[in-house]
Design a protein around this motif. Structure first.
Motif, PDB file in Angstrom:
ATOM      1  N   GLU A  87      -3.149  -7.888  -6.123  1.00  0.00           N
ATOM      2  CA  GLU A  87      -3.525  -7.384  -4.802  1.00  0.00           C
ATOM      3  C   GLU A  87      -2.285  -7.185  -3.936  1.00  0.00           C
ATOM      4  OE1 GLU A  87      -6.481  -6.470  -4.001  1.00  0.00           O
ATOM      5  OE2 GLU A  87      -7.622  -7.304  -5.689  1.00  0.00           O
ATOM      6  N   VAL A  88      -2.464  -6.441  -2.835  1.00  0.00           N
ATOM      7  CA  VAL A  88      -1.371  -6.203  -1.883  1.00  0.00           C
ATOM      8  C   VAL A  88      -0.893  -7.543  -1.313  1.00  0.00           C
ATOM      9  CG1 VAL A  88      -0.772  -5.207   0.361  1.00  0.00           C
ATOM     10  CG2 VAL A  88      -2.124  -3.883  -1.271  1.00  0.00           C
ATOM     11  N   LEU A 145       4.351  -0.083  -5.378  1.00  0.00           N
ATOM     12  CA  LEU A 145       3.049   0.392  -4.947  1.00  0.00           C
ATOM     13  C   LEU A 145       1.947  -0.304  -5.735  1.00  0.00           C
ATOM     14  CD1 LEU A 145       3.723   4.214  -4.599  1.00  0.00           C
ATOM     15  CD2 LEU A 145       3.390   2.571  -2.741  1.00  0.00           C
ATOM     16  N   LEU A 146       0.808  -0.489  -5.063  1.00  0.00           N
ATOM     17  CA  LEU A 146      -0.325  -1.169  -5.679  1.00  0.00           C
ATOM     18  C   LEU A 146      -0.757  -0.486  -6.977  1.00  0.00           C
ATOM     19  CD1 LEU A 146      -2.554  -3.317  -5.563  1.00  0.00           C
ATOM     20  CD2 LEU A 146      -3.884  -1.755  -4.129  1.00  0.00           C
ATOM     21  N   GLU A 147      -0.790   0.856  -6.969  1.00  0.00           N
ATOM     22  CA  GLU A 147      -1.244   1.585  -8.159  1.00  0.00           C
ATOM     23  C   GLU A 147      -0.313   1.363  -9.342  1.00  0.00           C
ATOM     24  OE1 GLU A 147       0.082   6.072  -7.586  1.00  0.00           O
ATOM     25  OE2 GLU A 147      -0.806   5.285  -5.717  1.00  0.00           O
ATOM     26  N   ASP A 185       0.843  -1.212   0.000  1.00  0.00           N
ATOM     27  CA  ASP A 185       0.000   0.000   0.000  1.00  0.00           C
ATOM     28  C   ASP A 185       0.864   1.242   0.000  1.00  0.00           C
ATOM     29  OD1 ASP A 185      -2.640  -0.890  -0.090  1.00  0.00           O
ATOM     30  OD2 ASP A 185      -2.615  -1.433   2.024  1.00  0.00           O
ATOM     31  N   ASP A 186       1.952   1.163   0.773  1.00  0.00           N
ATOM     32  CA  ASP A 186       2.853   2.305   0.889  1.00  0.00           C
ATOM     33  C   ASP A 186       4.252   1.766   1.119  1.00  0.00           C
ATOM     34  OD1 ASP A 186       3.764   4.850   1.003  1.00  0.00           O
ATOM     35  OD2 ASP A 186       2.965   5.311   2.997  1.00  0.00           O
TER      36      ASP A 186
END
Length: 371
Positions: free
Chosen positions: A108-109, A96-98, A67-68
Motif C-alpha cells: 500500500e501507499v 509508484l504504487l502500480e 501515488d504520484d
C-alpha cells in the motif's frame, strides 16, 4: 578480518568499554550505510543490516510507495523570490504504487519495498570509511556511560588515585573517568604524591565537546562536611545534624551541630572517644584547625559558641533585624575571639549570619568612665 573475528572484536570492545552491543551494532549499520552511499553513488534510501551472531552484512535499498512522484514544491517568499521546498521523501527513493504492486501485490501507499544491493567487495571498501564513524559513536556511548555514573555526584566526596599532574592541575583517576583537581583547590601547604589515593569533593560535573568535565576540590567547605559524615555515624542515622559549615581552607573550619536526641551530646559525638573521630578528620585536613560548635536557637548562646576558642563570652544582640551583635570578652580572650588576621571572627559571623563586633569589659568600663 573475517566476520567471526569481527564479532569477537566487537564483543571485546563492548566488554572493555562497558557499552551495549546494540549501540555498537547500530553505529556500524549507520556508518556502513554512509559508506555505501559515498562509495557507490547511491541516491536511494539505504539501510544496512548486520547479523548480530555471524557478523554478515547486507545492504538494502528501499523505496517508499507513492501515488504520484513528489519533486517538491515551489513557493514565493516575502521578497518575491521563488523558493523550492524539497519533497519529504527523497525523489530518487520513491516508487509508484502500480510498479510496486508488480513486486508485491499487497503493498500500500506509504509502505516501503526493499531490494538487496550488497556489493561483492563492500566489506573492503566500507571498512575504512566506517572506522571513523564507529570510533565516534563508541566515544559518544562512553561519554553517556560516564555522565550517567557521575551526573549525580556533584556535592559528593569520592576516593581516587593521583594519576598525573601539569603546571596547574592534578588529575585524579576516579574509575571510568578522570577528575580535574586544580592546584588552587588544594589545602594550602599540603604535599601529595603521584600514585597515592586521595579524597576529593566533586564541585561540578558537566558534559563538554571533549567529554565529561569533573571538577574536584579539597578546599571547598563541602569537603569538611563530607568528612564529618564519613567519620560520624550519628550524622548518617540522623541522631545529630550539621547546621552549617564555614571554612578558611588550611587555617580553620567551624562546624555547627545539634542533636535530635537529648541523650546524645553532638559535640562529644563528633570528637569521639579520646578524640579518635576528630583526629581522623584533622589528619585529612593537613592540620587545619576545626571548631565544633553547638548550635542553639538562642542566638546569644550560638554566637558565643561560634567565637570558640574564646571562652567566657557575653553576647548582646544590638539589632536583630540588621543582624548585628556585640561580643564582650576578657582581655586574655580578645585575640582568640578575633583570630589571626581576623579569621576567627569572620568565620563566626559567616556561621551565625550576624555581624559581630568584639570588645573587652575593660574597654567598656574605660569608655564609661570617660562618659
Amino acid at each position: 578480518m573475517n566476520t567471526k573475528e569481527f564479532i569477537r572484536a566487537l564483543e571485546h570492545i563492548t566488554e572493555e568499554k562497558n557499552i551495549s552491543k546494540d549501540v555498537v551494532f547500530d553505529a556500524m549499520e549507520s556508518a556502513l550505510a554512509t559508506a555505501y552511499k559515498k562509495n557507490f553513488g547511491s541516491k536511494t534510501n539505504v539501510k544496512v543490516k548486520m547479523n548480530r551472531e555471524t557478523g554478515d552484512i547486507k545492504v538494502y535499498s528501499y523505496y517508499v510507495v507513492v501515488d504520484d512522484y513528489d519533486d517538491g514544491t515551489d513557493t514565493v517568499d516575502e521578497e518575491g523570490n521563488v523558493v523550492h521546498i524539497p519533497p519529504e521523501i527523497n525523489a530518487d527513493a520513491q516508487i509508484l504504487l502500480e510498479d510496486a504492486r508488480e513486486i508485491d501485490p499487497t503493498i500500500e501507499v506509504g509502505e516501503t519495498i526493499e531490494k538487496e544491493v550488497t556489493p561483492k567487495d563492500f566489506g573492503r571498501v566500507a571498512a575504512g570509511t566506517a572506522k571513523q564513524v564507529l570510533t565516534q559513536k563508541i566515544r559518544e556511548a562512553e561519554r553517556e556511560v560516564i555522565m550517567e555514573e557521575f551526573q549525580d555526584k556533584t556535592g559528593e566526596m569520592m576516593v581516587g588515585m593521583l594519576a598525573m599532574e601539569d603546571q596547574r592541575n592534578y588529575y585524579v583517576d576516579l574509575g571510568k573517568s578522570r577528575g580535574i583537581l586544580p592546584k588552587s583547590e588544594m589545602i594550602p601547604g599540603e604535599v601529595v604524591k603521584m600514585g597515592t589515593s586521595i579524597k576529593v569533593y566533586i564541585t561540578k560535573v558537566e558534559e563538554t565537546t571533549k567529554g565529561p568535565l569533573i571538577l574536584c576540590s579539597r578546599k571547598h567547605y563541602g569537603f569538611v562536611r563530607r568528612l564529618f559524615e564519613t567519620e560520624i555515624p550519628e550524622l548518617v542515622d540522623g541522631t545529630i545534624e550539621l547546621y552549617a559549615v564555614v571554612r578558611e581552607a588550611g587555617i580553620r573550619s567551624k562546624v555547627a551541630v545539634y542533636s535530635n536526641d537529648d541523650r546524645v551530646d553532638p559535640v562529644g559525638a563528633c570528637i569521639g572517644e579520646h578524640g579518635s573521630r576528630i583526629a581522623n578528620i584533622l589528619k585529612e585536613l593537613n592540620g587545619e584547625k576545626v571548631d565544633i560548635v553547638r548550635y542553639s536557637e538562642n542566638t546569644e548562646e550560638f554566637i558565643a559558641s561560634a567565637l570558640s576558642p574564646a571562652k567566657n563570652v557575653t553576647v548582646n544582640i544590638i539589632d536583630p533585624v540588621k543582624k548585628e551583635a556585640l561580643a564582650i570578652v576578657t582581655d586574655d580572650n580578645l585575640s582568640l575571639a578575633i583570630g589571626k588576621k581576623g579569621t576567627n571572627i569572620k568565620l563566626a559571623s559567616r556561621l551565625t549570619k550576624y555581624k559581630i563586633e568584639v570588645t573587652t569589659l575593660s574597654k567598656i568600663n574605660e569608655q564609661g568612665n570617660k562618659d
